[in-house]
Design an enzyme around this catalytic site. Structure first.
Site, PDB file in Angstrom:
ATOM      1  N   HIS A  80       0.830  -1.209   0.000  1.00 40.86           N
ATOM      2  CA  HIS A  80       0.000   0.000   0.000  1.00 40.86           C
ATOM      3  C   HIS A  80       0.859   1.251   0.000  1.00 40.86           C
ATOM      4  CE1 HIS A  80       0.375   1.178   4.348  1.00 40.86           C
ATOM      5  NE2 HIS A  80       0.520  -0.114   4.541  1.00 40.86           N
ATOM      6  N   ASP A 129       6.288   1.538   6.479  1.00 40.68           N
ATOM      7  CA  ASP A 129       4.870   1.193   6.381  1.00 40.68           C
ATOM      8  C   ASP A 129       4.192   2.116   5.377  1.00 40.68           C
ATOM      9  OD1 ASP A 129       2.381   0.130   6.885  1.00 40.68           O
ATOM     10  OD2 ASP A 129       2.107   1.172   8.795  1.00 40.68           O
ATOM     11  N   GLU A 171      -5.139   1.677   2.883  1.00 43.81           N
ATOM     12  CA  GLU A 171      -4.910   0.636   3.886  1.00 43.81           C
ATOM     13  C   GLU A 171      -4.977   1.182   5.303  1.00 43.81           C
ATOM     14  OE1 GLU A 171      -2.648  -2.075   6.590  1.00 43.81           O
ATOM     15  OE2 GLU A 171      -2.264   0.035   6.109  1.00 43.81           O
ATOM     16  N   GLU A 172      -4.427   2.378   5.503  1.00 41.96           N
ATOM     17  CA  GLU A 172      -4.358   2.928   6.861  1.00 41.96           C
ATOM     18  C   GLU A 172      -5.728   3.365   7.387  1.00 41.96           C
ATOM     19  OE1 GLU A 172      -1.933   2.494   8.610  1.00 41.96           O
ATOM     20  OE2 GLU A 172      -0.088   2.522   7.439  1.00 41.96           O
ATOM     21  N   GLU A 216       4.024  -6.014   3.592  1.00 43.89           N
ATOM     22  CA  GLU A 216       4.292  -5.247   4.803  1.00 43.89           C
ATOM     23  C   GLU A 216       5.687  -5.643   5.279  1.00 43.89           C
ATOM     24  OE1 GLU A 216       2.594  -2.903   6.224  1.00 43.89           O
ATOM     25  OE2 GLU A 216       0.554  -3.095   5.449  1.00 43.89           O
ATOM     26  N   HIS A 239       4.357   4.558  11.961  1.00 48.82           N
ATOM     27  CA  HIS A 239       3.400   5.488  12.582  1.00 48.82           C
ATOM     28  C   HIS A 239       4.068   6.449  13.571  1.00 48.82           C
ATOM     29  CE1 HIS A 239      -0.401   2.847  11.704  1.00 48.82           C
ATOM     30  NE2 HIS A 239       0.496   2.771  10.745  1.00 48.82           N
TER      31      HIS A 239
END
Length: 427
Positions: free
Chosen positions: A118, A147, A181-182, A206, A393
């Site tokens: 993603h 990510d 995706e998030e 991932e 994140h």
């Protein structure tokens, strides 16, 4: 004893079959190290938060151009369009959702393989200024690099290795890069599930952890519970009896649903946010609360949803209006014999490089799009074929390990080749 001896013999046979690395693939993977870092610099240099449509369009165009240059037939798919009509709308789903990049590579064989990653991140517009792409020692830093922009780069440069090898023994090689995706993939989940069911294997990209280099055969399912209570305002000092205290009812509901976690099955439900009232001296007319739910089995969703809907009927204050919404944000990825066989094959390939690769069905707390891929197929779906990384994140510490580039490119290239040739044995 005979079964143990047979298992040991099979293990030794597998190890001996992969005793030495393929020198040509290893060389090409090593040559792609700097080009992959260059791609990461480009990808990280474009801000692409899940709600940043301008940024998502820009990065989608970049990825599409790279896939075309590698020989793919590329589509930019708009969620909600005829090509991807199903959009699963949740409370926080934006009106417009970022495009999906789909590339198809046609080969001479029969096997269908799907590679997914993603392009969206959790970061806000402007944060790139505080953490641009940079390389320090064996680490490459940048927002979204772990990510999941590294996953895109691994796919792109695996394709570059396959092109250099002129390898086309697959039937169809499909690449799918989504931009939501998030936010639980509301616009791409149905497409991922549909396409995965049409393929013989799905490799999801991932990243792996810096602490433990391993693949994932299972991931957690994620749901949310939203509780809304409507009461009636009144003066808290002179006429509290005329009000309907939404705060009291909310507290009652939260407390009576505090024991629904089930450690034996991995089901977790935790109330995490709450809000009520506007002034200290006013009986609150409204209150809200939210809970996070994690499950290891798809069937556990039915159980927990039934439980919360039964509990919410027991009110403390009959005059209050109580609404509860249960949203299945992401299903769990459940391990299967086919996925285990594919992971074992990956471990043998990694052994050629004298590296150990973990692979188990232990469920971590996070969920990924691999779960949508595994929802309607018995074919193997395995997660974490991306680079080793850290700090997803976070605003100032996200990085990938540069030394994991060559091994991962070697691994994914070999997996595509061996799946194409039917070399991954059924479990």
């Amino acid at each position: 004893m005979r079964k143990l001896a047979l298992a040991a013999a099979l293990a030794l046979a597998t190890l001996s079959a992969y005793a030495a690395p393929d020198a040509r693939i290893a060389e090409l993977a090593a040559q792609q190290k700097q080009p992959l870092l260059d791609s990461l610099s480009q990808l990280v240099g474009i801000e692409s938060g899940s709600r940043d449509l301008e940024g998502l369009d820009k990065i989608a165009s970049l990825i599409a151009d790279k896939l075309r240059a590698l020989g793919g037939q590329v589509e930019l798919i708009e969620p909600g369009s005829p090509a991807s009509p199903e959009v699963y709308r949740m409370e926080d789903t934006p009106e417009k959702i970022g495009k999906v990049v789909k590339a198809t590579f046609k080969g001479t064989g029969t096997k269908k393989i799907m590679l997914i990653a993603h392009m969206d991140t959790v970061y806000q517009i402007g944060m790139l200024n505080n953490q641009p792409f940079r390389v320090e020692g064996d680490k490459a830093y940048g927002l979204g690099i772990a990510d999941d922009k590294q996953g895109i780069a691994v796919i792109l440069h695996t394709l570059a290795v396959l092109k250099a090898l002129d390898f086309k023994e697959y039937g169809t090689l499909t690449v799918l890069i989504n931009g939501d995706e998030e936010i639980s993939s509301p616009g791409s989940r149905a497409l991922i599930t549909k396409l995965a069911a049409e393929h013989d294997a799905v490799l999801s990209h991932e990243g792996a952890s810096v602490a433990e280099d391993k693949l994932s055969l299972a991931t957690a399912g994620i749901a949310s519970v939203t509780l809304k209570v409507q009461g009636k305002a009144s003066h808290a000092g002179s006429a509290p009896e005329r009000g309907v205290n939404a705060f009291y009812e909310m507290a009652h509901q939260v407390l009576q649903m505090r024991d629904l976690s089930d450690p034996a099955t991995g089901l977790k439900m935790n109330w995490t946010i709450a809000q009520s009232g506007t002034n200290r001296n006013v009986i609150p007319a409204s209150a809200t609360a939210g809970a996070d739910v994690r499950v290891n089995k798809v069937a556990d969703y039915d159980r927990i949803e039934k439980q919360v809907n039964e509990r919410v009927k027991k009110q403390l204050i009959p005059e209050a209006k109580v609404e509860l919404k249960f949203e299945r944000r992401r299903p769990p990825l459940e391990s299967s014999p086919a996925s285990l066989a594919l992971a074992r094959h990956a471990q043998a390939i990694y052994g050629e490089l004298d590296r150990k690769l973990g692979a188990d069905a232990q469920v971590a707390g996070g969920g990924t799009d691999a779960a949508f891929a595994g929802l309607a197929t018995k074919a193997p779906v395995v997660e974490r074929f991306g680079l080793q990384g850290f700090g997803a994140h976070s605003a100032d510490a996200e990085y990938v390990l540069i030394d994991s580039i060559q091994p991962r490119l070697y691994l994914v290239t070999r997996m595509v080749m061996d799946i194409s040739r039917g070399k991954v044995a059924a479990q």
